[in-house]
Design a protein around this motif. Structure first.
Motif, PDB file in Angstrom:
ATOM      1  N   ASN A  97       1.041  -1.093  -0.612  1.00 27.32           N
ATOM      2  CA  ASN A  97       0.000  -0.092   0.252  1.00 27.32           C
ATOM      3  C   ASN A  97       1.265   1.219  -0.049  1.00 27.32           C
ATOM      4  O   ASN A  97       2.311   1.532   0.268  1.00 27.32           O
ATOM      5  N   ASP A  99       0.240   5.646   1.440  1.00 32.39           N
ATOM      6  CA  ASP A  99      -0.075   6.502   1.479  1.00 32.39           C
ATOM      7  C   ASP A  99       0.788   7.789   1.177  1.00 32.39           C
ATOM      8  O   ASP A  99       2.031   8.331   1.990  1.00 32.39           O
ATOM      9  N   GLU A 114     -10.099  11.666  -5.517  1.00 32.25           N
ATOM     10  CA  GLU A 114     -10.419  10.233  -6.689  1.00 32.25           C
ATOM     11  C   GLU A 114      -9.420   9.359  -7.209  1.00 32.25           C
ATOM     12  O   GLU A 114      -9.464   8.023  -7.499  1.00 32.25           O
ATOM     13  N   ARG A 117      -6.352   9.029  -6.762  1.00 34.20           N
ATOM     14  CA  ARG A 117      -5.633   7.302  -6.360  1.00 34.20           C
ATOM     15  C   ARG A 117      -6.199   6.406  -7.461  1.00 34.20           C
ATOM     16  O   ARG A 117      -5.152   5.115  -7.771  1.00 34.20           O
ATOM     17  N   SER A 118      -6.857   6.405  -8.037  1.00 28.76           N
ATOM     18  CA  SER A 118      -7.438   5.146  -9.387  1.00 28.76           C
ATOM     19  C   SER A 118      -5.976   5.416 -10.369  1.00 28.76           C
ATOM     20  O   SER A 118      -5.621   4.470 -10.872  1.00 28.76           O
ATOM     21  N   ALA A 121      -3.482   3.949  -8.517  1.00 32.48           N
ATOM     22  CA  ALA A 121      -3.448   2.307  -7.961  1.00 32.48           C
ATOM     23  C   ALA A 121      -3.469   1.696  -9.181  1.00 32.48           C
ATOM     24  O   ALA A 121      -2.704   0.089  -9.192  1.00 32.48           O
ATOM     25  N   GLU A 127      -5.164  -2.257  -5.717  1.00 29.20           N
ATOM     26  CA  GLU A 127      -6.706  -2.285  -5.377  1.00 29.20           C
ATOM     27  C   GLU A 127      -6.377  -0.206  -5.282  1.00 29.20           C
ATOM     28  O   GLU A 127      -5.974  -0.722  -4.439  1.00 29.20           O
ATOM     29  N   THR A 128      -7.581   0.318  -5.348  1.00 25.46           N
ATOM     30  CA  THR A 128      -7.542   1.865  -5.103  1.00 25.46           C
ATOM     31  C   THR A 128      -7.577   2.473  -3.486  1.00 25.46           C
ATOM     32  O   THR A 128      -6.931   3.136  -3.091  1.00 25.46           O
ATOM     33  N   ASP A 129      -8.182   0.998  -2.807  1.00 21.68           N
ATOM     34  CA  ASP A 129      -8.065   0.773  -1.404  1.00 21.68           C
ATOM     35  C   ASP A 129      -6.595   1.275  -1.001  1.00 21.68           C
ATOM     36  O   ASP A 129      -6.421   1.467   0.266  1.00 21.68           O
ATOM     37  N   ALA A 130      -5.599   0.363  -1.674  1.00 21.20           N
ATOM     38  CA  ALA A 130      -4.331   0.121  -1.301  1.00 21.20           C
ATOM     39  C   ALA A 130      -3.685   1.714  -1.149  1.00 21.20           C
ATOM     40  O   ALA A 130      -2.469   2.189  -1.099  1.00 21.20           O
ATOM     41  N   ALA A 132      -3.839   6.039  -0.683  1.00 23.21           N
ATOM     42  CA  ALA A 132      -4.668   6.698  -0.403  1.00 23.21           C
ATOM     43  C   ALA A 132      -3.899   8.271  -0.356  1.00 23.21           C
ATOM     44  O   ALA A 132      -2.320   7.989  -0.771  1.00 23.21           O
ATOM     45  N   LYS A 134      -3.931  12.309   0.306  1.00 21.32           N
ATOM     46  CA  LYS A 134      -4.408  13.139   1.467  1.00 21.32           C
ATOM     47  C   LYS A 134      -3.898  14.568   0.433  1.00 21.32           C
ATOM     48  O   LYS A 134      -2.539  14.684   0.454  1.00 21.32           O
TER      49      LYS A 134
END
Ligand code: MG
Length: 165
Positions: A97, A99, A114, A117-118, A121, A127-130, A132, A134
């Motif tokens: 991941n 961050d 978003e 992130r996409s 990823a 995964e987009t979830d991996a 972040a 900010k």
């Protein structure tokens, strides 16, 4: 068994009128100024590259893509990230991941998070979830607060799987 490592990266670029602003592989429309750099100056992807290289025990982004090399003039930092991922893959490492924190007084980045992130990823095949991303300001303090440039910070976890048989 799984080996894991972490890495950290930091990058800063100064604002330059007339340049397009790229962050995490996304062009920020209507940004009054972009960032100065030999490549597209995507400060966030550069921080991410350095975090990945550091985690894998490799050198830094300037070592692999020197700003004295005309080949990287105006370079798309998404391609630099892809190359860095190949370098760490060559040592058996995969991204777990990432961050990323972007410190900018301007412009407002919330509408683009978003997509950033996409984008990251998709390049990394995670995964987009991996991923972040900010955005923060420095409350008008320091060079980012004076709108002289943007700083970006990245942490990553990389892993290596060992097959037992
Ligand atoms: Mg840079």
């Amino acid at each position: 068994m799984t080996d894991i490592r972490t890495g950290f990266g930091l990058d800063v670029h100064r604002f330059q009128p007339g340049r397009e602003l790229w962050l995490c592989g996304v062009s920020i429309p209507d940004a009054p100024v972009g960032l100065l750099g030999h490549s597209d100056a995507d400060v966030a992807l550069h921080a991410l590259c350095d975090a990945l290289l550091g985690a894998a025990g490799l050198r830094d982004i300037g070592y692999y893509f020197p700003d004295t090399d005309a080949a990287y003039e105006g370079a798309d930092s998404k391609k630099l990230l892809a190359r860095v991922l190949e370098l760490i893959d060559g040592k058996g490492w995969r991204l777990g991941n990432a961050d990323i924190t972007i410190c900018a007084q301007t412009p407002k980045l919330a509408p683009f998070i978003e997509r950033m992130r996409s984008c990251v990823a998709a390049i990394a095949g995670v995964e987009t979830d991996a991923v972040a991303v900010k955005a923060t300001t420095s409350e008008h303090l320091g060079f980012t607060g004076r709108k002289e440039g943007i700083a970006a910070f990245a942490n990553v976890l990389i892993f290596k799987k060992h097959h037992e048989n």
